[in-house]
Design a protein around this motif. Structure first.
Motif, PDB file in Angstrom:
ATOM      1  N   ARG A  64      -8.893  13.672   4.643  1.00  0.00           N
ATOM      2  CA  ARG A  64      -7.605  13.012   4.827  1.00  0.00           C
ATOM      3  C   ARG A  64      -7.129  13.140   6.270  1.00  0.00           C
ATOM      4  O   ARG A  64      -7.244  14.187   6.870  1.00  0.00           O
ATOM      5  N   ARG A  65      -6.587  12.073   6.802  1.00  0.00           N
ATOM      6  CA  ARG A  65      -6.043  12.133   8.148  1.00  0.00           C
ATOM      7  C   ARG A  65      -4.970  11.063   8.300  1.00  0.00           C
ATOM      8  O   ARG A  65      -4.903  10.099   7.532  1.00  0.00           O
ATOM      9  N   SER A  66      -4.136  11.243   9.293  1.00  0.00           N
ATOM     10  CA  SER A  66      -3.099  10.266   9.577  1.00  0.00           C
ATOM     11  C   SER A  66      -3.702   9.047  10.255  1.00  0.00           C
ATOM     12  O   SER A  66      -4.777   9.111  10.857  1.00  0.00           O
ATOM     13  N   HIS A  67      -2.982   7.931  10.151  1.00  0.00           N
ATOM     14  CA  HIS A  67      -3.428   6.676  10.738  1.00  0.00           C
ATOM     15  C   HIS A  67      -2.294   6.146  11.607  1.00  0.00           C
ATOM     16  O   HIS A  67      -1.165   6.043  11.144  1.00  0.00           O
ATOM     17  N   PRO A  68      -2.529   5.828  12.871  1.00  0.00           N
ATOM     18  CA  PRO A  68      -1.438   5.378  13.746  1.00  0.00           C
ATOM     19  C   PRO A  68      -0.690   4.179  13.162  1.00  0.00           C
ATOM     20  O   PRO A  68      -1.305   3.184  12.761  1.00  0.00           O
ATOM     21  N   SER A  69       0.617   4.270  13.137  1.00  0.00           N
ATOM     22  CA  SER A  69       1.411   3.191  12.536  1.00  0.00           C
ATOM     23  C   SER A  69       1.230   1.871  13.283  1.00  0.00           C
ATOM     24  O   SER A  69       1.355   0.795  12.681  1.00  0.00           O
ATOM     25  N   VAL A  70       0.941   1.939  14.575  1.00  0.00           N
ATOM     26  CA  VAL A  70       0.792   0.701  15.361  1.00  0.00           C
ATOM     27  C   VAL A  70      -0.433  -0.101  14.940  1.00  0.00           C
ATOM     28  O   VAL A  70      -0.556  -1.269  15.306  1.00  0.00           O
ATOM     29  N   THR A  71      -1.334   0.496  14.180  1.00  0.00           N
ATOM     30  CA  THR A  71      -2.527  -0.236  13.733  1.00  0.00           C
ATOM     31  C   THR A  71      -2.467  -0.562  12.238  1.00  0.00           C
ATOM     32  O   THR A  71      -3.466  -0.978  11.668  1.00  0.00           O
ATOM     33  N   MET A  72      -1.299  -0.386  11.620  1.00  0.00           N
ATOM     34  CA  MET A  72      -1.162  -0.712  10.200  1.00  0.00           C
ATOM     35  C   MET A  72      -0.846  -2.191  10.012  1.00  0.00           C
ATOM     36  O   MET A  72      -0.325  -2.857  10.906  1.00  0.00           O
TER      37      MET A  72
END
Length: 207
Positions: A27-35
């Motif tokens: 599990r890891r975070s995903h940059p919101s700017v690439t959602m």
């Protein structure tokens, strides 16, 4: 007979779930700017928030709450944040203004987790705040488990009284974070993780 059944249950639990452990390791975070779209529907979001609320909560105080921000509200929010930021820091150039005005436009859904921690005769405020942090982590994990990506952010507006008030906190409440949830538009990039040898020590009595 009852003891035997309970032992069998504990034995089953002790083996754990390899798939769950594999998921948690990755599990890891995903940059919101690439959602991108889609975000969770109402049933999915309700399920995520239900899971997020299953955290340690000393005294059953529920010292936190949720605020959901929808895409149709994002432009109004962004305009106000840009205006507050400009008053705080001086004129914004085009890039800075774009950054501030689109903060809540990057993900299909943003959930604010608000810490409502307050003085209590038995439960320290710090424990209440930790519970709110656990809510954020549970929500991030639930979003990932549901097939979405997420990012836990705070940013300056979490700590600016005027901005935080505009975004929904009241009185002594504070934002524990904003959880951005959406669909990935690109694979996440893994980042270096802590070396446990630098972090773990066995306690020894030195008296």
């Amino acid at each position: 007979m009852q003891l035997f059944e309970e032992k069998n249950v504990m034995s089953t639990f002790s083996h754990g779930s390899p798939e769950t452990l594999k998921f948690l390791r990755k599990r890891r975070s995903h940059p919101s700017v690439t959602m991108s779209e889609p975000g969770p529907n109402e049933d999915e979001l309700t399920d995520m928030l239900t899971i997020a609320a299953r955290v340690p909560d000393h005294g059953k105080l529920t010292p936190w709450r949720f605020i959901v921000y929808r895409p149709e509200q994002a432009r109004v929010i962004g305009d106000r944040l840009a205006e507050i930021c400009e008053r705080r820091n001086g004129p914004l150039d085009d890039e800075q203004r774009q950054k501030e005005s689109t903060r809540f436009m990057r993900a299909p859904v943003v959930v604010g987790v608000v810490s409502t921690a307050a003085a209590h005769p038995k439960i320290p405020v710090w424990e209440q705040q930790l519970s709110a942090g656990a809510v954020c982590m549970n929500l991030v994990t639930a979003a990932s488990a549901a097939g979405f990506v997420s990012q836990w952010l705070t940013e300056w507006y979490s700590f600016d009284q005027e901005a935080a008030s505009f975004l929904g906190v009241a009185g002594s409440e504070k934002f524990s974070g904003f959880i951005h949830i959406g669909t990935p538009s690109q694979p996440p990039v893994e980042r270096p993780r802590p070396d446990l040898s630098d972090l773990v020590r066995e306690w020894r009595n030195t008296d």
